[in-house]
Motif scaffolding. Sequence first.
Motif, mmCIF file in Angstrom:
data_model
loop_
_atom_site.group_PDB
_atom_site.id
_atom_site.type_symbol
_atom_site.label_atom_id
_atom_site.label_comp_id
_atom_site.label_asym_id
_atom_site.label_seq_id
_atom_site.Cartn_x
_atom_site.Cartn_y
_atom_site.Cartn_z
ATOM 1 N N TRP A 51 0.856 -1.180 0.000
ATOM 2 C CA TRP A 51 0.000 0.000 0.000
ATOM 3 C C TRP A 51 0.897 1.236 0.000
ATOM 4 O O TRP A 51 2.030 1.200 0.478
ATOM 5 N N GLU A 52 0.380 2.328 -0.558
ATOM 6 C CA GLU A 52 1.167 3.553 -0.695
ATOM 7 C C GLU A 52 0.761 4.628 0.304
ATOM 8 O O GLU A 52 1.590 5.426 0.727
ATOM 9 N N SER A 53 -0.511 4.666 0.664
ATOM 10 C CA SER A 53 -1.016 5.726 1.540
ATOM 11 C C SER A 53 -1.645 5.114 2.779
ATOM 12 O O SER A 53 -2.614 4.365 2.685
ATOM 13 N N GLU A 57 -5.292 4.501 1.023
ATOM 14 C CA GLU A 57 -5.250 3.203 0.347
ATOM 15 C C GLU A 57 -5.267 2.044 1.340
ATOM 16 O O GLU A 57 -6.002 1.064 1.159
ATOM 17 N N LYS A 58 -4.474 2.123 2.393
ATOM 18 C CA LYS A 58 -4.449 1.036 3.380
ATOM 19 C C LYS A 58 -5.817 0.879 4.034
ATOM 20 O O LYS A 58 -6.303 -0.245 4.239
ATOM 21 N N SER A 75 -3.767 -5.193 -4.819
ATOM 22 C CA SER A 75 -3.315 -3.818 -5.032
ATOM 23 C C SER A 75 -2.314 -3.794 -6.177
ATOM 24 O O SER A 75 -1.678 -4.806 -6.487
ATOM 25 N N GLN A 76 -2.186 -2.632 -6.811
ATOM 26 C CA GLN A 76 -1.272 -2.469 -7.953
ATOM 27 C C GLN A 76 -1.467 -3.620 -8.955
ATOM 28 O O GLN A 76 -0.514 -4.312 -9.313
ATOM 29 N N ASP A 96 -4.760 1.747 -7.935
ATOM 30 C CA ASP A 96 -4.409 1.381 -6.567
ATOM 31 C C ASP A 96 -4.919 -0.007 -6.185
ATOM 32 O O ASP A 96 -4.193 -0.799 -5.588
ATOM 33 N N ILE A 97 -6.173 -0.296 -6.510
ATOM 34 C CA ILE A 97 -6.816 -1.515 -6.007
ATOM 35 C C ILE A 97 -7.683 -2.136 -7.098
ATOM 36 O O ILE A 97 -8.370 -1.434 -7.844
ATOM 37 N N GLU A 138 -9.024 4.112 -7.740
ATOM 38 C CA GLU A 138 -7.944 5.080 -7.531
ATOM 39 C C GLU A 138 -8.331 5.858 -6.285
ATOM 40 O O GLU A 138 -9.348 6.554 -6.256
ATOM 41 N N MET A 139 -7.537 5.730 -5.236
ATOM 42 C CA MET A 139 -7.852 6.353 -3.953
ATOM 43 C C MET A 139 -7.067 7.658 -3.806
ATOM 44 O O MET A 139 -5.852 7.691 -4.049
#
Length: 270
Positions: A51-53, A57-58, A75-76, A96-97, A138-139
Amino acid sequence: MSQDKDPYIVDYFVFARAEGDAPVRWVASGRRTHAVGLIPLNKLKHHGIPWESREVEKHALRMLSACSRVVRINSQPHSLFFGFRGINWQFRYTPDILAHVHPSFVEELLEGRPLYEAVAEPYHGEIAFEDAVSVLFEMKATLDTSLDDQSNKTKMDAVEAIYAHVDQPFLVLTERPHICKDLLSVITHLEAGARDRIGDLERSRCLFAFGREKCLTYRTLSEALGGQPKGERLVKALHLKQFLSIDLRRGLVPNAPVWLRQQTEIGRDV
């Protein structure tokens, strides 16, 4: 895909996926060489996915993992490469997901329902993977400056046009109103049973507790399965393993309805 009035025309596009449904990238941003973090999800066999954020995102991944209408998450999931006519530059976009969900879930989000409300809704049917539909997310954080950047907007307009062209549902969701702190608190309590072992014995005990009923209250079922904390933990685990569906709209309150999903195949773990 583009009309004459559009200033840019998408000349080509191609999708790139990793083998075995693995994430296509582990780089969180141009300033990092590794993912920000990994989170194990029961709807991806507890494999850690990046996860990036942390704040967006998380949280979205955790919410989707607790939703009864979600079958699988990643994810990705892929990268989309595309180019504009007359521009000697290739663009890349990675959503993102990716979630495989019941069709009603997508319909509600497309109608504008907040993500957290759709997640909290119970569902007491069974969803075969082949009957699920895929949706991309896309979050965005509420204060994400890219939302006001014209070049990024042009890129995202092209991305949305490409997904529409291939009939792939794609949603850009912002932190508000889609992420709810109250629901995340409930999910934190649910996650106590996320990695508990659930086998034939646990399912049989649950079926015996329901008897001829299809719905019991959270308190009644927890007490029938051993009380607090053992029984409550088992109910949480059975929800996350998609054997039960807890109505999360008011949280894990004693009188929250808990549905036995239309599933009697004993011996299958998810």
